[in-house]
Design a protein around this motif. Structure first.
Motif, PDB file in Angstrom:
ATOM      1  N   ALA A  21       0.901  -1.318   0.049  1.00 31.11           N
ATOM      2  CA  ALA A  21       0.118  -0.064  -0.023  1.00 31.11           C
ATOM      3  C   ALA A  21       0.880   1.126   0.151  1.00 31.11           C
ATOM      4  O   ALA A  21       0.945   2.052   0.889  1.00 31.11           O
ATOM      5  CB  ALA A  21      -0.873   0.182   1.116  1.00 31.11           C
ATOM      6  N   ILE A  24      -0.267   4.815   1.118  1.00 30.38           N
ATOM      7  CA  ILE A  24      -0.523   5.517   2.356  1.00 30.38           C
ATOM      8  C   ILE A  24       0.212   6.552   3.068  1.00 30.38           C
ATOM      9  O   ILE A  24      -0.249   7.513   3.672  1.00 30.38           O
ATOM     10  CB  ILE A  24      -0.555   4.090   3.330  1.00 30.38           C
ATOM     11  N   GLN A  25       1.472   6.366   2.838  1.00 27.86           N
ATOM     12  CA  GLN A  25       2.522   7.182   3.263  1.00 27.86           C
ATOM     13  C   GLN A  25       2.248   8.634   2.706  1.00 27.86           C
ATOM     14  O   GLN A  25       2.093   9.611   3.532  1.00 27.86           O
ATOM     15  CB  GLN A  25       3.881   6.717   3.209  1.00 27.86           C
TER      16      GLN A  25
END
Ligand code: FES
Length: 266
Positions: A21, A24-25
């Motif tokens: 993913a 997300i960051q």
């Protein structure tokens, strides 16, 4: 012997072989930095509730002008542009804001989060060319070293604010030493900002060497090692100090508005 020819194709925007993913960051960075920008801008324009007793919000420190008795040069300057609402924070905030905005770590984070350059490692970008930081406008980021000088000076002011936050005046006008929750917060604020500033890449270069090599001077070598030590966790210092500076402003604001009370340890 036959040679396989592999055609390299430029990935489209967001195209990647990554299965994690990765988005997300940058999404979290976008959310936190946007929220901070909105809150800090709002707070800077308030020109109110930035002081409570011996506590001063770091967004307004140093308090050069203002209605407060502790303003260095008295009330609003006579030459303040009529069209611009007055607030003491607007005079000083460009310096810490510029320091963070041009920070090497934040650059890497917000280039990804705000304009997908790239969205993340090995993820396709929404553009074909790359001009980098050697041409306008990003070449301006090189001003970071000069913002560092201001950041170091601001640490002195914030350290002084933390010291002042330890001295309370009672009902009969007597000043005595004490520790409130605000004291702890303002002290933590200067410690976190210190950790962030002392790990600055530009500071490492400044204390440790010359344009193309490190100094052999033992004092400078030690200073370089210390700065490198802070720098190893620069990202953590960056985020913790960002949260703390915003929370200190919220805390002083809430006290000044009478919403919160300041617990005193002694
Ligand atoms: Fe982050 Fe200088 S590189 S503050």
């Amino acid at each position: 012997m036959g040679v396989d020819v592999v055609q390299i194709r430029r990935r489209g925007w967001g195209e990647t072989m990554r299965r994690d993913a990765w988005w997300i960051q940058p999404a979290i960075v976008f959310l936190i930095l946007s929220s901070f920008l909105v809150y800090a801008t709002w707070a800077a324009f308030q020109n109110a509730h930035y002081e409570y007793g011996n506590y001063l919000s770091p967004f307004y420190s140093p308090l050069l002008f203002g209605d407060s008795a502790s303003a260095w040069f008295g009330p609003k300057p006579l030459r303040w542009p009529a069209l611009l609402p007055f607030s003491p924070a607007l005079i000083i905030l460009p310096f810490p804001a510029g320091f963070r905005f041009t920070c090497y770590y934040y650059r890497g984070a917000y280039y990804k989060a705000f304009w997908a350059d790239p969205p993340s490692c090995t993820v396709g970008e929404p553009r074909k060319g790359y001009r980098g930081e050697r041409s306008f406008p990003l070449i301006i980021q090189n001003i970071h070293r000069y913002f560092l000088y201001f950041a170091l000076i601001f640490l002195i002011f914030l350290g002084h604010d933390a010291w002042k936050s330890m001295w309370f005046t009672d009902e009969v006008g007597k000043t005595h030493f004490g520790i409130g929750l605000g004291t702890l917060l303002l002290t933590a604020n200067v410690i976190l900002l210190g950790g962030y500033t002392f790990g600055c890449h530009s500071l490492r270069h400044l204390v440790g060497g010359y344009l193309d090599r490190l100094s052999r001077n033992p004092v400078r070598k030690t200073a370089y090692a210390c700065a490198s030590c802070f720098n190893r966790v620069h990202m953590r210092w960056a985020w913790c100090s960002l949260f703390m500076v915003a929370f200190c402003d919220i805390y002083v604001r809430m006290l000044s508005m009478g919403v919160w009370t300041d617990p005193r340890l002694f």
